[in-house]
Design a protein around this motif. Structure first.
Motif, mmCIF file in Angstrom:
data_model
loop_
_atom_site.group_PDB
_atom_site.id
_atom_site.type_symbol
_atom_site.label_atom_id
_atom_site.label_comp_id
_atom_site.label_asym_id
_atom_site.label_seq_id
_atom_site.Cartn_x
_atom_site.Cartn_y
_atom_site.Cartn_z
ATOM 1 N N LEU A 21 38.013 -23.033 18.557
ATOM 2 C CA LEU A 21 37.969 -22.114 19.730
ATOM 3 C C LEU A 21 36.560 -22.499 20.328
ATOM 4 N N PHE B 156 30.358 -24.424 23.171
ATOM 5 C CA PHE B 156 30.201 -24.389 21.645
ATOM 6 C C PHE B 156 31.436 -24.022 20.840
ATOM 7 N N LEU C 131 27.257 -23.915 15.669
ATOM 8 C CA LEU C 131 27.561 -22.677 15.195
ATOM 9 C C LEU C 131 29.140 -22.669 14.320
ATOM 10 N N LEU C 132 29.450 -24.060 14.176
ATOM 11 C CA LEU C 132 30.709 -24.228 13.271
ATOM 12 C C LEU C 132 30.578 -25.527 12.494
ATOM 13 N N ILE D 94 33.384 -21.904 18.273
ATOM 14 C CA ILE D 94 32.687 -20.649 17.594
ATOM 15 C C ILE D 94 33.606 -20.176 16.602
ATOM 16 N N GLN D 95 34.640 -20.858 16.159
ATOM 17 C CA GLN D 95 35.620 -20.384 15.494
ATOM 18 C C GLN D 95 36.873 -21.569 15.088
#
Lengths: 72, 336, 365
Positions: free
Chosen positions: A43, A48, A32-33, A50-51
């Protein structure tokens, strides 16, 4: 609703990263990143990244609060 | 729920464990000594004041950083006796072993029991071994019981707890729980995190020799600091307020808690104790603890208050107070 | 934490509280939509620090709490099948269904395994080829992409024994429904930081356009929350109503586009039932037709018992901030964390559980 913690990305092979929090290392997915780089703070939520976490922005928040403190 | 069955949470040292004991055990065995519900019972036999306790060990994994099931089985019973203000003397050991269990592992466990007993100055004087079929137990379970004599001039009891007394904690919380759980949740821990499993009788003896006025000693094992402080607050009918920032805790333990969504105040310890004492004696107790290898990080973490009776509050870094409740069941990793 | 940093934080907190006090002229109701905020607020004791005119109410932001009974009953029905392994976040284990819970089923032999990441389900699927692995996919926009990524990975690995039982929810449609409900009175929102890390700022703009309600995307440290409350009362004081981002170190205006793409590959919007509230239009996600073979309800239909909920339970009103937990007759009596009746008492983040556990009604000033 979503417990997530900032962690330092210390290794990356394809979409799998190793992150470090307070001396603890853990594998997380970068699906996801994908653009996160070694050295970034990310984060982590449910295994996962995520940012990314911007250190500069974090400093700015603290500075704003400091200004407020000095004003008071 | 109809046809209720025993769940894992009934053994977690929290509210469901309490409920099980109160509903099933206490009514059946009802007597004055039992009803105090301390980890160790104080009994008198022909004028001699003795402390008596038992505990069973089912830890998984059997071997972990800083200890194993054998060391735990000896230290746990030594500490339960010590917390009544007694000097532990004799211990029994019962083994329930699964068919097929490696001899080498058993020898390793027994050897670490020998070493722990030697350090604590206790003798393992009786025991029992049973072997059960494959699958009937998971590897090995150990039960230990212990007996010792209560140190003269001491009266360790929740009834001695008074408002304004200090609460002293002997060191960092959560190490044991995190060391044991690391394996289960695929966490690679730095070598600084090992179980704190240790016999506390030496330290207790020194403290009580200098300050026999100590009101309560208690080791925050299952259910952690939260369960133990709540038990004392309820039994003594007092309030307790602790300062979050005063509680010693390793940053690595904080990190694991953040990752898994655990609260460090609910994590089990196997070599820590809480001491309730009048504040005039705090400095002396702290000095003794800090000079001892099992109390180097000791801190005053809070105070006894007159009210609200039976409740424990934690003051946060920014000054707000929250209630620290009795844990309900086991801690589970959570995402929300 | 070094002491000087602790002192700085304490000092900043004190100043923020003072500023909030100075700006508040009339009672304001602020709703935190995220359960992680609810817990952070209680843990730091923020309610007691704020002036009495500032009321913090909790909204429908705990994914476990808004998951309806029939979802649990379905999960329980699957857990009773011999060839099924249920994988779930720890949060779901204690939630009661109509007559049982996964924890109770586990005690009588169901294979229920707690995972930290949905991806762990795939390792379990690979090493148990004879079993069907069902992941309980709950959560909002921050969590749903992790389930979607897991489905995509299962496809890539060719795992045909992995399924999801999906009950994902979306935040903006829930906010819209709350605002449309005339009984709900909210002067400002604390918006969920980690959901916003994915969806960005844009989906909240209807709050200022259509309802003239200020809203702050907030972080989770005590100071983040105090600063966000300060930003809200400042807006209320000056009569403005815009979406502001306090949590800019994590939340980018555009969110995380990759995560949204992953989500859109596997899921599509659908109406969803929120526990105690009912059906809200477009407020949930379902597996789309391309990935339907991973949807356990489609692939392996199961007989579910008739769902019933305790009529006295007021979770639905609690979730909308209409009543406080203590207003419910069950609260703290028949409904306690060790024997929860409603879902708000189950999750650590549940409003009732937080009120009970952290004792809003006992330690309050």
């Amino acid at each position: 609703m979503c417990l997530a913690i900032p962690a330092k990305l210390i290794g990356k092979i394809d979409r799998l990263a190793t992150v470090e929090v307070g001396g603890i290392t853990r594998k997380v997915s970068l699906m996801l990143l994908p653009d996160a780089q070694v050295g970034d703070f990310v984060l982590v939520h449910a295994g996962f990244a995520i940012q990314t976490v911007e250190e500069e922005e974090a400093k700015r928040t603290m500075e704003l609060l400091k200004e407020l403190t000095e004003l008071a | 729920m109809k046809n209720e069955r025993i769940q894992l949470a009934h053994g977690s040292g929290g509210k469901l464990s309490q409920e099980l004991v109160a509903k099933v055990m206490v009514p059946a065995f009802d007597n004055e000594v039992l009803n105090e519900l301390h980890d160790g019972a104080k009994v008198t036999i022909q004028g001699a004041r003795l402390a008596f306790t038992t505990d069973s060990y089912v830890v998984k994994p059997l071997f972990f950083a800083g200890g194993d099931i054998g060391k735990l089985a000896v230290c746990g019973t030594v500490n339960d006796l010590s917390m009544t203000g007694a000097i532990p003397s004799y211990i029994s050991a019962g083994f329930i072993i699964e068919e097929g269990f490696p001899f080498a592992d058993l020898s390793r466990i027994v050897e670490s029991m020998r070493v722990a007993a030697e350090e604590a100055g206790v003798l393992i004087v009786t025991g029992d071994t049973k072997v059960v079929g494959k699958g009937a137990v998971d590897g090995i379970y150990i039960n230990t019981a212990g007996i010792g004599s209560v140190i003269e001039g001491t009266d360790i009891s929740p009834s001695k707890v008074r408002p304004e007394q200090d609460i002293i904690l002997s060191g960092c919380v959560g190490d044991h729980s995190i060391a044991v759980m690391a394996g289960r949740h695929d966490l690679s821990l730095p070598q600084t995190i090992t179980s704190d499993c240790a016999p506390l009788n030496g330290l207790v003896k020194e403290i009580l020799a200098a300050v026999p006025q100590v009101a309560v000693l208690r080791d925050p094992t299952r259910g952690g600091l939260a369960a133990t402080l709540n038990e004392i607050a309820m039994q003594a009918g007092v309030g307790i307020i602790v300062e979050e920032t005063a509680i010693p805790i390793r940053p690595e333990v904080v990190a694991v808690c953040e990752i898994m969504g655990f609260d460090p105040l609910y994590l089990a310890n196997e070599g820590k104790m809480l001491i309730f004492v009048e504040s005039q004696f705090s400095a002396e107790v702290l000095a003794i603890m800090k000079a001892h290898k099992y109390g180097r990080a000791a801190q005053v973490i809070g105070k006894v208050t007159a009210s609200p009776a039976g409740q424990v509050g934690v003051r946060s870094l920014i000054g707000g107070v929250r209630l620290l409740d009795m844990p309900v069941g086991e801690q589970l990793p959570r995402i929300c | 934490m070094p002491n000087n940093q602790g002192d700085e934080i304490r000092q900043a907190a004190a100043v923020l509280v003072k500023e909030i006090d100075r700006l508040v002229k009339q009672p304001v109701r602020i709703m935190e939509v995220c359960g992680t905020h609810t817990v952070a607020i209680f843990r730091a004791g923020i309610r007691q620090l704020l002036p009495s005119q500032v009321e913090l109410v909790s909204g429908p932001g705990c994914p476990v709490c808004v998951t309806p009974n029939d979802y649990l009953d379905t999960a329980i029905a699957y857990s009773r099948c011999d060839d099924v392994i249920i994988t779930t976040f720890g949060d779901m284990l204690r939630v009661p269904g109509s007559s049982s819970s996964l924890r109770a089923e586990k005690a009588v032999g169901a294979d229920v395994r707690i995972v930290y990441s949905p991806l762990e389900s795939l390792d379990i699927a690979a090493s148990n080829p004879g079993k069907k692995i069902i992941f309980l996919a709950i959560g909002f926009e921050a969590t749903a992409p992790t389930a979607a990524a897991t489905v995509l990975t299962a496809e890539k690995l060719g795992l045909d024994n992995f399924y999801v039982l999906s009950a994902h929810k979306l935040v903006p449609p829930a906010l819209r429904a709350l605002m449309a409900d005339r009984k709900v009175k909210v002067d400002g929102f604390l918006l969920p930081g980690h959901v916003s890390a994915i969806i960005g700022e844009q989906p909240y703009h209807f709050l200022e356009r259509e309802y003239h309600v200020p809203a702050i995307i907030a972080g989770f440290e005590p100071l983040d929350i105090l600063q966000s409350v300060y930003m809200l009362v400042k807006q209320i004081h000056t009569g403005t109503a815009v979406v502001e981002n306090q949590y800019s170190r994590v939340v980018k205006p555009g969110g995380n586009q990759v995560a949204r793409q992953v989500l859109a590959q596997v899921y599509e919007e659908a109406d969803a039932t929120w526990r105690g509230i009912g059906v809200m239009q477009g407020s949930g996600l379902r597996v789309n037709s391309k990935y339907r073979r991973f949807d356990v309800r489609v692939r392996l239909p199961v007989q579910v018992e008739n769902t019933c909920e305790d009529a006295a339970c007021r979770c639905g009103e609690v979730l909308r901030g209409l009543v406080k937990p203590a207003d419910c007759l069950l609260f703290g009596k028949t409904c306690v964390p060790e024997h929860p009746v409603g879902s708000c008492m189950v999750s650590v983040e549940g409003t009732c559980a937080a009120w009970y556990k952290y004792g809003a009604w006992r330690w309050q000033k």
